[in-house]
Design an enzyme around this catalytic site. Structure first.
Site, PDB file in Angstrom:
ATOM      1  N   CYS A  99      -7.307  19.101 -18.694  1.00  0.00           N
ATOM      2  CA  CYS A  99      -6.447  18.379 -17.747  1.00  0.00           C
ATOM      3  C   CYS A  99      -6.758  18.697 -16.285  1.00  0.00           C
ATOM      4  CB  CYS A  99      -4.985  18.679 -18.043  1.00  0.00           C
ATOM      5  SG  CYS A  99      -4.519  18.272 -19.734  1.00  0.00           S
ATOM      6  N   HIS A 392      -0.611  10.402 -17.649  1.00  0.00           N
ATOM      7  CA  HIS A 392      -1.616  11.458 -17.520  1.00  0.00           C
ATOM      8  C   HIS A 392      -2.919  11.093 -18.231  1.00  0.00           C
ATOM      9  CE1 HIS A 392      -3.570  15.266 -17.465  1.00  0.00           C
ATOM     10  NE2 HIS A 392      -3.121  15.720 -18.627  1.00  0.00           N
ATOM     11  N   CYS A 422      -1.849  23.009 -15.185  1.00  0.00           N
ATOM     12  CA  CYS A 422      -2.249  23.737 -16.382  1.00  0.00           C
ATOM     13  C   CYS A 422      -3.289  22.891 -17.112  1.00  0.00           C
ATOM     14  CB  CYS A 422      -1.044  23.980 -17.290  1.00  0.00           C
ATOM     15  SG  CYS A 422      -0.244  22.437 -17.827  1.00  0.00           S
TER      16      CYS A 422
END
Length: 436
Positions: A99, A392, A422
């Site tokens: 990510c 996302h 994160c």
């Protein structure tokens, strides 16, 4: 305060971010259904170059990432160069840091700028959760390799006879950590229990995220940084993100059942970020190169930090680990920040990181630091909403956060902004941005 590490070239130039752009973000299997990641990447980079009016030959490097890999286009960066009319001699390579992938892409271009090997480059990322690399079972894959080497039909038929019906079933991409078998939502549940994050707190943060994102669109704050996407069959363009709930209430969130720990959990689909399709890219240059071209930068990259922790327990603590390091390298404290943008993978993860940033005990006993990083001022935090609302697309989120934060800093007259996330594998990323 530890060592300050200025991000400048050998000539003393700062690293300028001159522009950024993204596609609207679309929930899985909606507007971008059937559009592969590489096409999303070409879409945003092509539009970014057209809007900037920067000659293609000025861009010397493109670093781009994807998390859900396309086997047919493993070096997505090079495919974007070849598919957007950029100079064929443009250096291009791909990166992946879960990510935090576009954080990594930005850092790599910045390092090339500081080394003096380039003066301008593009960084970004894209992902599609709608076009997935569907695999085959291990047994079928094993047999297919042997079949390819078999010389006679009887040998091939004998190999195929070993297969059972279940061996022929397609295998979707794994959603769990390779090393632990834990899903991201399982880790979010761990964190909710470890740090006492309630269902009500998670739902409230998710509701806040959607409200602020909806208001940002309503106020026209995102129009400059989000392109209109024209997609086959070209009947209906996608203008805005389609995940944002503009009219939801807290009561709506309370209706959903836990998604991971069905009996005792608090993490739901509504207080988590959804699977999403989209792409984002930014143009970086040395400060002097931007001046030569008559460009006014959105802002500058002041510092960055990447960290890693164990994956078995509460692994989504990247912001709590990477933020103090990025601030230290920038020569700043939390109180000196104008804006704080934290990736909202899950409301539980976000609230746990906020809690630990202000924890003296965590700073001393875990980080080995004398004092807590600092309390997160709610008036500075995710002021335009976050990933729970926007969605996302894994590799695109970091560049979205960077672009969005720089635009908001400029609207506020400048200052410093922190963007942090994160990532799977216990990874963390943080960057400090500056706008004038």
């Amino acid at each position: 305060m530890g060592q300050v590490l200025p991000l400048v070239t050998r000539q003393g130039d700062r690293i300028a971010i001159v522009s950024g752009l993204r596609t609207p973000f679309a929930r899985q299997a909606t507007a971008f259904h059937g559009i592969p990641t590489v096409d999303l990447g070409k879409m945003v980079v092509g539009e970014l170059l057209a809007r900037s009016e920067i000659p293609a030959e000025v861009i010397e490097q493109l670093v781009f990432g994807q998390v859900v890999q396309m086997p047919e286009a493993p070096n997505i960066a090079r495919e974007i160069v070849l598919g957007t009319g950029m100079n064929v001699h443009t250096d291009a390579y791909s990166v992946s840091r879960a990510c935090a992938t576009s954080f990594q892409a930005v850092a790599n271009v910045a390092e090339s700028l500081m080394a003096g090997t380039i003066r301008a480059g593009i960084a970004g990322g894209a992902d599609s959760s709608s076009v997935l690399p569907i695999g085959v079972s291990k047994k079928l894959a094993y047999v297919l390799v042997d079949v390819n080497k078999a010389r006679t039909m009887s040998q091939r038929l004998k190999l195929f006879s070993r297969l059972r019906l279940r061996d022929l079933m397609p295998v979707p991409p794994a959603v769990a950590e390779y090393s632990t078998g834990l899903r991201m939502g399982d880790t979010a549940e761990q964190m909710a229990k470890t740090y006492g994050i309630t269902r009500e707190q998670q739902d409230a943060l998710a509701h806040r995220s959607h409200q602020r994102a909806a208001q940002a669109w309503s106020d026209g704050k995102l129009k400059e940084e989000v392109m209109t996407a024209f997609i086959p069959p070209y009947k209906q363009p996608l203008v805005e993100d389609n995940n944002i709930r503009g009219n939801s209430s807290l009561a709506d969130y309370a209706k959903l059942r836990p998604a991971f720990d069905r009996k005792h959990g608090t993490v739901t689909a509504a207080n988590s970020t959804p699977l999403t399709d989209g792409a984002t890219a930014v143009i970086l240059m040395t400060e002097s190169r931007a001046k030569e071209l008559g460009l006014v930068p959105l802002g500058y990259l002041r510092s960055y930090a990447f960290t890693a922790i164990d994956v078995w327990q509460d692994m989504l603590l990247g912001p709590a680990w990477s933020t103090p390091l990025a601030l230290e390298r920038a020569g700043l404290t939390m109180s000196e920040l104008t804006l704080i943008d934290m990736h909202e993978a899950f409301a539980a993860q976000t609230l746990a990181n906020i809690q630990l940033l202000g924890s003296e005990r965590f700073a001393r006993e875990v980080l080995g630091r004398a004092h807590a990083t600092g309390e997160v001022d709610d008036s500075k935090f995710n002021v335009l909403g976050g990933s729970i609302a926007y969605g996302h697309p894994f590799a695109a989120t970091g560049a979205r956060m960077i672009t969005q934060t720089l635009h908001e800093l400029r609207r506020r007259g400048g200052g410093f902004g922190l963007v942090t996330a994160c990532a799977a594998g216990g990874l963390g990323a943080a960057m400090v941005l500056e706008a004038e």
